[in-house]
Motif scaffolding. Structure first.
Motif, PDB file in Angstrom:
ATOM      1  N   HIS A   5       0.848  -1.190   0.000  1.00 52.45           N
ATOM      2  CA  HIS A   5       0.000   0.000   0.000  1.00 52.45           C
ATOM      3  C   HIS A   5       0.887   1.245   0.000  1.00 52.45           C
ATOM      4  N   PRO A   6       1.477   1.552  -1.173  1.00 50.26           N
ATOM      5  CA  PRO A   6       2.392   2.693  -1.227  1.00 50.26           C
ATOM      6  C   PRO A   6       1.649   4.030  -1.281  1.00 50.26           C
ATOM      7  N   ASN A   7       2.279   5.025  -0.725  1.00 46.88           N
ATOM      8  CA  ASN A   7       1.846   6.409  -0.916  1.00 46.88           C
ATOM      9  C   ASN A   7       2.849   7.015  -1.901  1.00 46.88           C
ATOM     10  N   ILE A   8       2.343   7.522  -2.999  1.00 49.95           N
ATOM     11  CA  ILE A   8       3.206   8.085  -4.035  1.00 49.95           C
ATOM     12  C   ILE A   8       3.355   9.581  -3.808  1.00 49.95           C
ATOM     13  N   LEU A   9       4.601  10.023  -3.735  1.00 48.51           N
ATOM     14  CA  LEU A   9       4.890  11.445  -3.573  1.00 48.51           C
ATOM     15  C   LEU A   9       5.368  11.997  -4.910  1.00 48.51           C
ATOM     16  N   GLU A  10       4.851  13.137  -5.255  1.00 45.48           N
ATOM     17  CA  GLU A  10       5.209  13.762  -6.524  1.00 45.48           C
ATOM     18  C   GLU A  10       6.038  15.018  -6.295  1.00 45.48           C
ATOM     19  N   LYS A  11       6.860  15.316  -7.275  1.00 48.26           N
ATOM     20  CA  LYS A  11       7.651  16.536  -7.270  1.00 48.26           C
ATOM     21  C   LYS A  11       7.450  17.185  -8.636  1.00 48.26           C
ATOM     22  N   ASP A  12       6.892  18.360  -8.638  1.00 43.85           N
ATOM     23  CA  ASP A  12       6.588  19.064  -9.885  1.00 43.85           C
ATOM     24  C   ASP A  12       5.686  18.238 -10.793  1.00 43.85           C
ATOM     25  N   GLY A  13       4.732  17.531 -10.179  1.00 46.39           N
ATOM     26  CA  GLY A  13       3.763  16.742 -10.944  1.00 46.39           C
ATOM     27  C   GLY A  13       4.286  15.412 -11.460  1.00 46.39           C
ATOM     28  N   PHE A  17       8.652   9.480  -5.401  1.00 55.90           N
ATOM     29  CA  PHE A  17       8.933   8.525  -4.329  1.00 55.90           C
ATOM     30  C   PHE A  17       7.715   7.665  -4.040  1.00 55.90           C
ATOM     31  N   ALA A  18       7.978   6.457  -3.555  1.00 61.06           N
ATOM     32  CA  ALA A  18       6.926   5.579  -3.041  1.00 61.06           C
ATOM     33  C   ALA A  18       7.241   5.335  -1.575  1.00 61.06           C
ATOM     34  N   VAL A  19       6.306   5.641  -0.710  1.00 59.10           N
ATOM     35  CA  VAL A  19       6.473   5.461   0.730  1.00 59.10           C
ATOM     36  C   VAL A  19       5.586   4.296   1.161  1.00 59.10           C
ATOM     37  N   LEU A  20       6.202   3.343   1.852  1.00 59.52           N
ATOM     38  CA  LEU A  20       5.492   2.139   2.296  1.00 59.52           C
ATOM     39  C   LEU A  20       5.356   2.112   3.805  1.00 59.52           C
TER      40      LEU A  20
END
Length: 74
Positions: A5-13, A17-20
């Motif tokens: 169940h990753p949380n995807i972080l975006e930078k400039d759209g 990163f994927a945070v688990l």
């Protein structure tokens, strides 16, 4: 199969990163370690494929003789 169940972080759209959750990270790490062990085992088996072998019965007999010799020499 591990459910993640990753949380995807975006930078400039752009996905950056994927945070688990930590427990999922640990499970993935364990699976990767197991896979690495399996690759090493397969490599070792492949390298030793043509090596001479003996049966477990022969190995036990050799071990028994060597132990008897050690005991007798004391």
């Amino acid at each position: 199969m591990i459910s993640i169940h990753p949380n995807i972080l975006e930078k400039d759209g752009v996905k950056e990163f994927a945070v688990l959750p930590y427990d999922e990270f640990l499970k993935i790490r364990e699976e990767l370690e197991d896979y690495e062990d399996l690759k090493l085992l397969r490599q070792a088996k492949s390298e030793e494929a043509d090596s001479p072998t003996i049966s477990i019965r022969e190995a036990k007999a050799i071990f028994k003789v060597r132990n008897a010799n050690k005991t007798a020499s004391r």
